[in-house]
Design a protein around this motif. Structure first.
Motif, mmCIF file in Angstrom:
data_model
loop_
_atom_site.group_PDB
_atom_site.id
_atom_site.type_symbol
_atom_site.label_atom_id
_atom_site.label_comp_id
_atom_site.label_asym_id
_atom_site.label_seq_id
_atom_site.Cartn_x
_atom_site.Cartn_y
_atom_site.Cartn_z
ATOM 1 N N LEU A 39 -12.364 6.119 -13.574
ATOM 2 C CA LEU A 39 -12.343 6.135 -12.117
ATOM 3 C C LEU A 39 -10.914 6.154 -11.579
ATOM 4 N N THR A 40 -9.988 5.603 -12.352
ATOM 5 C CA THR A 40 -8.609 5.495 -11.881
ATOM 6 C C THR A 40 -8.043 6.845 -11.464
ATOM 7 N N GLY A 41 -8.053 7.780 -12.406
ATOM 8 C CA GLY A 41 -7.482 9.086 -12.125
ATOM 9 C C GLY A 41 -8.210 9.808 -11.013
ATOM 10 N N ILE A 42 -9.531 9.693 -11.024
ATOM 11 C CA ILE A 42 -10.327 10.414 -10.026
ATOM 12 C C ILE A 42 -10.069 9.850 -8.636
ATOM 13 N N ILE A 43 -10.103 8.528 -8.515
ATOM 14 C CA ILE A 43 -9.924 7.915 -7.193
ATOM 15 C C ILE A 43 -8.490 8.094 -6.697
ATOM 16 N N GLU A 44 -7.531 7.987 -7.606
ATOM 17 C CA GLU A 44 -6.138 8.226 -7.214
ATOM 18 C C GLU A 44 -5.961 9.659 -6.709
ATOM 19 N N ALA A 45 -6.673 10.587 -7.312
ATOM 20 C CA ALA A 45 -6.585 11.983 -6.891
ATOM 21 C C ALA A 45 -7.186 12.163 -5.498
ATOM 22 N N PHE A 46 -8.327 11.514 -5.261
ATOM 23 C CA PHE A 46 -8.936 11.550 -3.929
ATOM 24 C C PHE A 46 -7.940 11.045 -2.892
ATOM 25 N N ARG A 47 -7.280 9.947 -3.249
ATOM 26 C CA ARG A 47 -6.355 9.310 -2.330
ATOM 27 C C ARG A 47 -5.142 10.211 -2.073
ATOM 28 N N ALA A 48 -4.643 10.815 -3.144
ATOM 29 C CA ALA A 48 -3.449 11.658 -3.025
ATOM 30 C C ALA A 48 -3.691 12.850 -2.105
ATOM 31 N N CYS A 49 -4.955 13.276 -2.031
ATOM 32 C CA CYS A 49 -5.270 14.424 -1.184
ATOM 33 C C CYS A 49 -5.211 14.061 0.299
ATOM 34 N N ASN B 277 2.707 13.603 1.420
ATOM 35 C CA ASN B 277 3.783 13.501 0.425
ATOM 36 C C ASN B 277 3.355 12.825 -0.873
ATOM 37 N N ARG B 278 2.117 13.051 -1.253
ATOM 38 C CA ARG B 278 1.681 12.437 -2.502
ATOM 39 C C ARG B 278 1.215 13.536 -3.409
ATOM 40 N N HIS B 279 1.498 13.386 -4.688
ATOM 41 C CA HIS B 279 1.068 14.401 -5.626
ATOM 42 C C HIS B 279 0.010 13.824 -6.543
ATOM 43 N N ILE B 280 -0.880 14.681 -6.938
ATOM 44 C CA ILE B 280 -1.904 14.236 -7.882
ATOM 45 C C ILE B 280 -1.244 14.018 -9.231
ATOM 46 N N ASP B 281 -1.469 12.822 -9.796
ATOM 47 C CA ASP B 281 -0.930 12.503 -11.112
ATOM 48 C C ASP B 281 -1.798 13.214 -12.152
ATOM 49 N N SER C 74 0.827 -1.201 0.000
ATOM 50 C CA SER C 74 0.000 0.000 0.000
ATOM 51 C C SER C 74 0.867 1.259 0.000
ATOM 52 N N ASP C 75 1.945 1.241 -0.767
ATOM 53 C CA ASP C 75 2.794 2.426 -0.942
ATOM 54 C C ASP C 75 3.246 3.040 0.377
ATOM 55 N N ASP C 76 3.617 2.201 1.317
ATOM 56 C CA ASP C 76 4.174 2.669 2.590
ATOM 57 C C ASP C 76 3.235 3.523 3.430
#
Lengths: 263, 431
Positions: free
Chosen positions: A212-222, A226-230, A63-65
């Motif tokens: 959904l990939t980009g949208i959900i990844e963005a939710f998660r990055a927020c 130390n995560r940036h929105i792709d 889970s990416d640390d």
């Protein structure tokens, strides 16, 4: 009267009906208030517990640390909204058959109300996320303010997909049996259980085509530090979302005239 | 005056089988596959629910729409309400339209009376502010004050109906389209609704009113459209259109009821009833029998030998088989000395048919004192009594008022010393 502006003018005229439909759905959902509110939490939270135990604990999915519970829960929130909403919207025209055959109003009001009502569940479940962030000692950053903005493409996508199924369901009643299967596959094709980094590089472009990939990844990055929105992935997802929405809206508009005759 | 509603060659086609039935995706796919393989289009049967309907209605007009079941009345209202779209043709409706195809559309069981008023009002096109302003008046009309915060699932069907109509009665559209909503509910409430409709009429609003209650249509609507098999058969003054509509029932009833073919009959058979006719005062066959009609029941007979002192009887039964009345020459004291072999007829002149609208059954008998039955036919024919404005009040009698009605006049002698009156006389005064 300008014919292009006519549908918009009409939607504006019926805005109160739209409000009442959302109000009705929410009112009915939380009428037995305790269960209604609890259910909004139990569903994503329970799923998160099961995922953590089986996929992280037994299957050792990374889970990416970051702690797996918060990793999966931050994605399960938008996912739960999405899956519940497309189910709800997909059946909404058929379940409002008595209205469609007896009164005129812009038919899009029904699926649109379905897309909005799920936001209440989303907001309730989000409170748990804040609790988890405190528990895991994550400082909620300014990026959390992006959540409401990210809701716009999420709602648009849910409405787009839901509306298409709703219109198809009016004509082909067995579509309602297809929908749960679609949702099940979609869950596994979206990085919710697993991180995007687990997917081989050459497949990631394909993964991004799933809006959904980009949208959900963005939710998660927020949520995660130390995560940036792709942005390129999010951009692809937004473009696909828009295409799906437009196709769906056109199909809906095209078939809406006959709803009352065949529903 | 401006045109409120105009219809220009409206036609509506349905595919047979499409009505109220959806395909499954599987069926659709196999159809496509079959078409690809056999390269022929499957033949689809269609039906015209409406064909070339044209009319214009001026602002403030109240127009009735009549016609038999399946004639297309409801489809026309649905097209005008934009619920369904015409296959061809154009229509224009000016201003705000409210269509009332059902009472209480969109009521939700879990919501309270108050919440449903808001929801239903909004569905019918009212603004929130408007509904809130009229809330008290709606509640009063529906007579549900105590239950306002009770979920409607606990309401009786009568209460639901009252609530639904109360909301509808407070609509203030430019044009109102009403479909047969008065067919439900108890008599007292129907009266109240007709009263509300009457108000609409005087308020200068355009109203289109579909109903089977011809008495109500005649009373409310100066103009009537008669729809027959999807086309307009007549459009004009309500009295004449209703009359010509009713006369088509005569065509279908033919020349009375043939009784020769009735198999279940008792009696010696020395004399037989051969035919029964229902005639009006003018001696012509009645197209339709209405409450309070003056009518002649003509019995044709055939005697095979000479009959001494025969008596004729007609019995009227409810559809539950209860004898309501028996009219016969014996009790009336009408004596026929004898009948010769051959044919003839006898007329029973009924001054006023005091039956409320319903279906009744007639039994006939032919006998001589003894009694000795020559011919006896039980429930050999049905008698359909249609509603009429018997009391010229615009309110027709219905079967909910009982089986028969007694013609009567009311007189009120006014108040007498209200303040000092006893409790008993208080009860008599009902303002």
């Amino acid at each position: 009267m300008n014919s292009a502006a006519e549908p918009l003018r009409e939607l504006w005229y019926y805005r109160e009906l739209f409000y009442f439909m959302v109000w009705r759905d929410i009112k009915v959902r939380y009428k037995q208030s305790l269960l209604g509110v609890l259910w909004a939490i139990i569903q994503p939270f329970g799923t998160m517990l099961v995922f953590t135990l089986f996929f992280h604990g037994f299957a050792k999915i990374p889970s990416d640390d970051v702690p797996y519970p918060i990793f999966s829960y931050s994605a399960l929130l938008p996912w739960t909204y999405f899956s519940a909403s497309i189910t709800q919207i997909g059946n909404s025209l058929v379940s409002n058959k008595h209205l469609i055959t007896k009164v005129y109003f812009p038919r899009v009001t029904i699926p649109a109300a379905g897309a909005i009502r799920g936001l209440v569940d989303f907001a309730i479940a989000a409170i748990i996320l804040l609790g988890m962030m405190i528990y895991y000692d994550f400082t909620p950053g300014w990026k959390l303010l992006l959540w409401p903005v990210l809701l716009i493409p999420l709602v648009t996508l849910a409405l787009g997909v839901g509306m298409l199924f709703a219109a198809l369901n009016v004509r082909y009643r067995d579509v309602q049996h297809v929908l749960p299967f679609v949702i099940q596959l979609w869950l596994f094709m979206t990085p919710i259980i697993y991180p995007t980094t687990m997917v081989p590089q050459r497949w990631r472009g394909l993964l991004a085509l799933n809006p959904l990939t980009g949208i959900i990844e963005a939710f998660r990055a927020c949520v995660l530090p130390n995560r940036h929105i792709d942005t390129s992935m999010l951009g692809t997802s937004l473009a696909v979302t828009l295409v799906i929405f437009l196709i769906s809206a056109l199909y809906f508009k095209w078939t809406a005239r006959s709803f009352a005759d065949i529903v | 005056m401006a045109t409120a509603i105009s219809a220009d060659n409206i036609s509506k086609q349905y595919r047979l089988g499409e009505l109220h039935r959806s395909l499954s995706l599987r069926e659709a796919l196999t159809n496509v596959a079959r078409r690809l393989v056999t390269r022929q289009r499957s033949h689809i049967e269609t039906i015209w629910a409406l064909k070339d309907i044209s009319f214009t209605i001026q602002e403030g007009e109240v127009v009735g729409i009549i016609g038999r079941n399946g004639a297309g009345k409801s489809t026309l209202l649905k097209v005008l309400s934009k619920i369904t779209y015409p296959t061809s043709g154009r229509m224009r409706v000016r201003g705000r339209v409210a269509s009332l195809l059902e009472v209480g559309t969109g009521f939700h069981d879990e919501l309270t009376g108050r919440e449903n008023i808001l929801l239903n009002g909004s569905i019918l096109g009212m603004k929130k502010r408007e509904i809130e302003a009229k809330l008290d008046s709606i509640v009063e009309f529906a007579d549900v004050e105590q239950f306002l915060d009770t979920p409607v699932k606990r309401y009786s069907s009568g209460m639901r109906l009252r609530l639904g109509f109360a909301v509808a009665a407070h609509l203030e559209p430019d044009a109102l389209l009403v479909d047969e909503v008065l067919a439900v509910g108890d008599a007292g409430f129907q009266k109240k609704c007709l009263g509300a409709m009457g108000n609409l009429h005087t308020s200068g609003r355009t109203v289109l009113f579909v109903s089977h209650n011809l008495a109500a249509v005649e009373n409310l609507c100066p103009r009537v459209l008669w729809i027959d098999k999807g086309r307009i058969r007549a459009d004009g003054d309500s009295r004449s259109v209703i009359q010509s509509y009713l006369s088509t029932f005569a065509e279908s009833q033919g020349a009375g009821t043939d009784l020769r073919t009735v198999e279940h009959r008792k009696g010696s058979g020395d004399i037989r009833c051969t035919r029964m006719e229902l005639l009006g005062r003018d001696g012509k066959p009645l197209p339709v029998v209405r409450s309070g009609d003056e009518l002649v029941i003509r019995l044709h007979y055939q005697a095979f030998r000479r009959i001494q002192e025969p008596h004729f009887g007609i019995e009227v039964y409810t559809n539950m088989g209860t004898l309501i009345t028996s009219i016969n020459t014996w009790t009336t004291g009408f004596n026929i000395a004898s009948l010769h072999p051959g044919e003839g007829h006898i007329d029973a002149h009924v001054n006023s048919l005091n039956l409320n609208p319903d279906r009744y059954y007639l039994s006939l008998w032919l006998a001589s004192v003894g009694p000795r039955y020559y011919d006896q036919l039980d429930h050999c024919t049905a008698l359909d009594v249609e509603p009429a404005d018997v009391n010229r009040s615009g309110r027709s009698m219905t079967k909910s008022f009982g089986i028969v009605f007694l013609p009567c006049h009311w007189r009120h002698n006014g108040y007498k010393d209200v303040h000092t009156s006893s409790a008993a006389s208080d009860l008599l005064i009902n303002p």
